[in-house]
Scaffold this active site. Structure first.
Site, short mmCIF file in Angstrom:
data_model
loop_
_atom_site.label_atom_id
_atom_site.label_comp_id
_atom_site.label_asym_id
_atom_site.label_seq_id
_atom_site.Cartn_x
_atom_site.Cartn_y
_atom_site.Cartn_z
N ASP A 25 -9.29 10.71 -13.50
CA ASP A 25 -8.72 9.76 -14.19
C ASP A 25 -9.47 9.61 -15.54
O ASP A 25 -8.64 9.07 -16.64
CB ASP A 25 -8.89 8.46 -13.47
N CYS A 65 2.50 4.33 -15.76
CA CYS A 65 1.36 4.32 -15.58
C CYS A 65 0.84 2.87 -16.04
O CYS A 65 0.21 2.19 -15.07
CB CYS A 65 0.71 5.08 -16.66
N TYR A 81 0.44 0.47 -12.34
CA TYR A 81 -0.81 -0.16 -11.86
C TYR A 81 -0.87 -1.63 -11.52
O TYR A 81 -1.54 -2.06 -10.79
CB TYR A 81 -1.91 0.48 -12.89
N TYR A 134 -7.15 -4.29 -11.87
CA TYR A 134 -5.70 -4.23 -12.25
C TYR A 134 -5.08 -5.61 -11.94
O TYR A 134 -3.70 -5.89 -12.12
CB TYR A 134 -5.15 -3.10 -11.71
N GLU A 183 3.19 10.40 -10.96
CA GLU A 183 1.90 9.53 -10.50
C GLU A 183 1.59 9.52 -9.03
O GLU A 183 0.34 9.75 -8.80
CB GLU A 183 2.29 8.19 -11.01
#
Length: 243
Positions: A56, A146, A150, A177, A220
């Protein structure tokens, strides 16, 4: 009855929700991947999370580059200013990410010495390629899974009946998040997709934009899977860490 993560981003009838609905299977596979479900109940193997964290960081480097490309492709001075802010925030996040990795026993030297996984390469280069080949709408659509995804993942975790809070080693990740600041950022990203869809002919281009969004969601999911693949045979290490 609509669930919060289904209605919290983008306007009804807007481009973002239409893109999301058009790849429902890929989106479900991404936002409720076994990796995500294991974060929710705290059972994700440590080896899987460590692998994900390192990759990441490498992803963030290319995410910043994609935002720099969005600065070049931006449709207005106001949009350019927003991208400058985004780039600075992501580069600052890379430093925070390295410190976060240290909290998981991953040194900065280890992170920087790790090569990009094939999943990292395929995802990041796909996004940049879509931006190079297309316009700002193509690029923003490639980035949205993305940024917005999230936030949806965090909402799904928070509303999951199997959600574990006490003693969950991944609580700080979830909180990042699920936080109002990140949720607002994701809402703004979805709203931007809606606005660009109106100004840049999203209706006429929907089949191509849908293909971009779907592919980004698929990549993803592969990114999550990369972490799980790294954990095969690593259960003893995870149990030792938990004790």
């Amino acid at each position: 009855m609509a669930r919060p993560w289904e209605t919290g981003f983008g306007a009804e009838g807007g481009l973002y929700r239409r893109l999301r609905a058009a790849c429902a299977a890929e989106w479900e596979a991404y936002t409720w991947h076994p990796f995500v479900r294991a974060i929710a109940d705290g059972t994700l193997p440590l080896a899987a999370f460590r692998r994900y964290l390192i990759q990441d960081y490498l992803f963030l480097i290319h995410f910043a580059r994609a935002k720099a490309l969005a600065l070049f492709k931006a449709e207005s001075v106001e949009a350019m200013r927003a991208k400058v802010s985004d780039i600075g925030a992501i580069l600052s996040e890379t430093l925070m990410h390295l410190r976060y990795c240290e909290g998981w026993g991953i040194s900065q030297a280890e992170v920087l010495a790790t090569p990009e996984a094939a999943e990292t390469v395929s995802y990041t280069r796909y996004v940049i390629d879509r931006g190079l080949a297309g316009d700002i709408l193509d690029l923003e659509v490639a980035l949205a899974p993305c940024t917005v995804g999230y936030a949806e993942v965090a909402l799904r975790i928070e509303h999951d009946p199997g959600r574990r809070r006490e003693g969950n080693p991944y609580e700080t990740w979830i909180a990042t998040y699920a936080a109002p600041g990140y949720q607002a950022l994701a809402q703004a990203a979805a709203a931007r997709i809606d606005a660009l869809g109106v100004s840049h002919g999203g209706e006429a281009r929907f089949p191509m934009l849908s293909a971009i969004f779907s592919e980004a969601a698929r990549l993803e999911a592969r990114f999550w899977q990369m972490g799980l693949d790294a954990a095969r045979g690593a259960a003893p290490e995870y149990e030792k860490a938990r004790r």
